[in-house]
Design a protein around this motif. Sequence first.
Motif, short mmCIF file in Angstrom:
data_model
loop_
_atom_site.label_atom_id
_atom_site.label_comp_id
_atom_site.label_asym_id
_atom_site.label_seq_id
_atom_site.Cartn_x
_atom_site.Cartn_y
_atom_site.Cartn_z
N ASP A 184 20.52 64.92 18.37
CA ASP A 184 21.69 64.30 18.99
C ASP A 184 22.36 63.27 18.09
O ASP A 184 23.44 62.80 18.39
N ILE A 185 21.74 62.89 16.98
CA ILE A 185 22.31 61.86 16.12
C ILE A 185 23.41 62.48 15.26
O ILE A 185 23.21 63.48 14.60
N ASN A 186 24.56 61.87 15.27
CA ASN A 186 25.67 62.29 14.43
C ASN A 186 26.44 61.06 13.97
O ASN A 186 26.09 59.93 14.30
N ASN B 274 29.26 59.90 14.87
CA ASN B 274 29.89 59.13 15.94
C ASN B 274 28.91 58.18 16.63
O ASN B 274 29.31 57.14 17.14
N SER B 275 27.64 58.54 16.67
CA SER B 275 26.67 57.66 17.31
C SER B 275 26.20 56.55 16.36
O SER B 275 25.73 55.52 16.80
N ILE B 276 26.31 56.78 15.05
CA ILE B 276 25.87 55.77 14.09
C ILE B 276 27.00 54.83 13.71
O ILE B 276 26.84 53.62 13.71
N LYS C 128 31.06 53.56 14.17
CA LYS C 128 32.13 53.50 15.18
C LYS C 128 33.51 53.75 14.59
O LYS C 128 34.35 54.36 15.20
N LYS D 265 32.40 55.42 8.36
CA LYS D 265 31.95 56.78 8.05
C LYS D 265 32.29 57.15 6.61
O LYS D 265 31.44 57.68 5.88
#
Length: 78
Positions: free
Chosen positions: A50-52, A54-56, A58, A63
Amino acid sequence: MFKRFYSILIKIFYFYKDGFKSLTLGKTLWKIIFIKLFIIFVVFKIFLFDINFNSIFKSSEDKSNFVFKNLLKENINE
């Protein structure tokens, strides 16, 4: 030409349909295969992967900075 291709697809479909109709053990094996594939692709995807980005991160700037730094990072193992 399209009509010939379509008729070949129909023949292939009925070949497999008639073949699977007569299976007894094969049907159970195919069910097990589909259940395993469901578990691998759906359940594992939801709970384990589930980690991508967008979760790491903001913002898109964070990015891009992360990607840029990792692209420029030298390989330590060499």
